[in-house]
Design a protein around this motif. Structure first.
Motif, PDB file in Angstrom:
ATOM      1  N   GLU A  42      21.235  -5.402 117.952  1.00  0.00           N
ATOM      2  CA  GLU A  42      21.919  -6.701 118.044  1.00  0.00           C
ATOM      3  C   GLU A  42      22.998  -6.747 119.122  1.00  0.00           C
ATOM      4  O   GLU A  42      23.512  -7.814 119.451  1.00  0.00           O
ATOM      5  N   LEU A  43      23.350  -5.586 119.674  1.00  0.00           N
ATOM      6  CA  LEU A  43      24.343  -5.557 120.749  1.00  0.00           C
ATOM      7  C   LEU A  43      23.679  -5.980 122.061  1.00  0.00           C
ATOM      8  O   LEU A  43      22.576  -5.566 122.376  1.00  0.00           O
ATOM      9  N   ALA A  44      24.388  -6.793 122.819  1.00  0.00           N
ATOM     10  CA  ALA A  44      23.848  -7.259 124.091  1.00  0.00           C
ATOM     11  C   ALA A  44      23.761  -6.125 125.108  1.00  0.00           C
ATOM     12  O   ALA A  44      22.877  -6.094 125.940  1.00  0.00           O
ATOM     13  N   ALA A  45      24.726  -5.202 125.025  1.00  0.00           N
ATOM     14  CA  ALA A  45      24.762  -4.104 125.990  1.00  0.00           C
ATOM     15  C   ALA A  45      25.467  -2.909 125.370  1.00  0.00           C
ATOM     16  O   ALA A  45      26.212  -3.045 124.410  1.00  0.00           O
ATOM     17  N   GLN A  46      25.212  -1.754 125.932  1.00  0.00           N
ATOM     18  CA  GLN A  46      25.938  -0.563 125.521  1.00  0.00           C
ATOM     19  C   GLN A  46      27.334  -0.677 126.126  1.00  0.00           C
ATOM     20  O   GLN A  46      27.478  -0.746 127.342  1.00  0.00           O
ATOM     21  N   ALA A  47      28.338  -0.724 125.264  1.00  0.00           N
ATOM     22  CA  ALA A  47      29.691  -0.949 125.760  1.00  0.00           C
ATOM     23  C   ALA A  47      30.711  -0.238 124.888  1.00  0.00           C
ATOM     24  O   ALA A  47      30.450   0.098 123.742  1.00  0.00           O
ATOM     25  N   SER A  48      31.880  -0.020 125.461  1.00  0.00           N
ATOM     26  CA  SER A  48      33.048   0.519 124.771  1.00  0.00           C
ATOM     27  C   SER A  48      34.181  -0.473 124.976  1.00  0.00           C
ATOM     28  O   SER A  48      34.049  -1.426 125.737  1.00  0.00           O
ATOM     29  N   ARG A  49      35.300  -0.205 124.311  1.00  0.00           N
ATOM     30  CA  ARG A  49      36.496  -1.033 124.493  1.00  0.00           C
ATOM     31  C   ARG A  49      37.657  -0.160 124.941  1.00  0.00           C
ATOM     32  O   ARG A  49      37.840   0.941 124.449  1.00  0.00           O
ATOM     33  N   LEU A  52      43.855   0.343 125.086  1.00  0.00           N
ATOM     34  CA  LEU A  52      45.139  -0.281 125.391  1.00  0.00           C
ATOM     35  C   LEU A  52      45.043  -1.801 125.434  1.00  0.00           C
ATOM     36  O   LEU A  52      45.845  -2.508 124.837  1.00  0.00           O
ATOM     37  N   THR A  53      44.029  -2.315 126.128  1.00  0.00           N
ATOM     38  CA  THR A  53      43.936  -3.762 126.361  1.00  0.00           C
ATOM     39  C   THR A  53      42.878  -4.473 125.541  1.00  0.00           C
ATOM     40  O   THR A  53      42.890  -5.694 125.451  1.00  0.00           O
ATOM     41  N   GLY A  54      41.915  -3.700 125.000  1.00  0.00           N
ATOM     42  CA  GLY A  54      40.818  -4.321 124.274  1.00  0.00           C
ATOM     43  C   GLY A  54      39.694  -4.826 125.164  1.00  0.00           C
ATOM     44  O   GLY A  54      38.703  -5.388 124.689  1.00  0.00           O
ATOM     45  N   VAL A  55      39.817  -4.644 126.469  1.00  0.00           N
ATOM     46  CA  VAL A  55      38.795  -5.096 127.411  1.00  0.00           C
ATOM     47  C   VAL A  55      37.485  -4.349 127.150  1.00  0.00           C
ATOM     48  O   VAL A  55      37.477  -3.131 126.941  1.00  0.00           O
ATOM     49  N   GLU A  56      36.379  -5.090 127.176  1.00  0.00           N
ATOM     50  CA  GLU A  56      35.069  -4.461 127.023  1.00  0.00           C
ATOM     51  C   GLU A  56      34.721  -3.714 128.303  1.00  0.00           C
ATOM     52  O   GLU A  56      34.875  -4.234 129.407  1.00  0.00           O
ATOM     53  N   LEU A  57      34.265  -2.492 128.143  1.00  0.00           N
ATOM     54  CA  LEU A  57      33.910  -1.627 129.267  1.00  0.00           C
ATOM     55  C   LEU A  57      32.390  -1.598 129.411  1.00  0.00           C
ATOM     56  O   LEU A  57      31.672  -1.572 128.414  1.00  0.00           O
ATOM     57  N   PRO A  58      31.883  -1.550 130.634  1.00  0.00           N
ATOM     58  CA  PRO A  58      30.441  -1.643 130.880  1.00  0.00           C
ATOM     59  C   PRO A  58      29.691  -0.323 130.695  1.00  0.00           C
ATOM     60  O   PRO A  58      29.061   0.177 131.610  1.00  0.00           O
ATOM     61  N   GLY A  59      29.758   0.242 129.526  1.00  0.00           N
ATOM     62  CA  GLY A  59      29.066   1.487 129.230  1.00  0.00           C
ATOM     63  C   GLY A  59      29.752   2.179 128.077  1.00  0.00           C
ATOM     64  O   GLY A  59      30.798   1.744 127.603  1.00  0.00           O
ATOM     65  N   LEU A  60      29.136   3.241 127.602  1.00  0.00           N
ATOM     66  CA  LEU A  60      29.699   4.019 126.501  1.00  0.00           C
ATOM     67  C   LEU A  60      30.648   5.070 127.066  1.00  0.00           C
ATOM     68  O   LEU A  60      30.270   5.849 127.946  1.00  0.00           O
ATOM     69  N   SER A  61      31.856   5.080 126.570  1.00  0.00           N
ATOM     70  CA  SER A  61      32.821   6.082 126.978  1.00  0.00           C
ATOM     71  C   SER A  61      32.337   7.439 126.466  1.00  0.00           C
ATOM     72  O   SER A  61      32.080   7.600 125.274  1.00  0.00           O
TER      73      SER A  61
END
Length: 159
Positions: A42-49, A52-61
């Protein structure tokens, strides 16, 4: 869709054998609730947050297990122990159910701490607590007073 049914790497020697047999260049360790959560359909993309800021990151940390050329034939076992030791605090920081797991992936970007952000191509294995215990013992046995996990919560800046 990826299954939570992964094998478990039971000890540091097994992790070392696995790494050597694979080549290690595209192996990463991720501290999370696992591929069933991180790679849910159900996730649109593999992402992390960003914590500090809560910004979605474009990949898994994640953290690369690739042995750098400057290591020059030193102990692979110590290298891998160090890579696990550095981020062991993430289990407590991120809460219940968080544990390390290995994945094969490719770097798609860098995160705010310069960590690799990866696209997971294949979840490979869970990392057992015994591996973490052995990693701590091996790193601690190096006797460096300057070494410790990369845990911001313990950092004290001069005022």
């Amino acid at each position: 869709m990826f299954s939570e049914e992964l094998p478990t790497v039971a000890d540091l020697d097994e992790l070392t054998r696995f790494y050597r047999s694979d080549g290690g260049d595209d192996l990463y360790v991720r501290w999370s609730r696992g591929p069933g959560v991180d790679l849910a359909p159900e996730l649109a993309a593999q992402a992390s947050r960003d914590g500090l800021t809560g910004v979605e990151l474009p990949g898994l940390s994640a953290n690369s297990l690739r042995c750098e050329p400057w290591w020059r034939g030193r102990s692979t076992r110590l290298w891998l122990a160090r890579r696990l030791y550095d981020y062991q605090h993430l289990r407590a920081l991120r809460g219940p159910g968080v544990r390390p797991w290995l994945l094969r992936g490719r770097e798609v970007a860098r995160g705010p701490d310069n960590e690799p952000l990866v696209a997971c191509d294949e979840p490979l294995a869970w990392v057992a607590d015994e591996v973490l215990r052995e990693a701590r013992e091996l790193v601690d046995a190096q006797g460096s007073p300057e070494w410790g996990p990369m845990d911001r919560r313990t950092a004290h800046l001069p005022e």
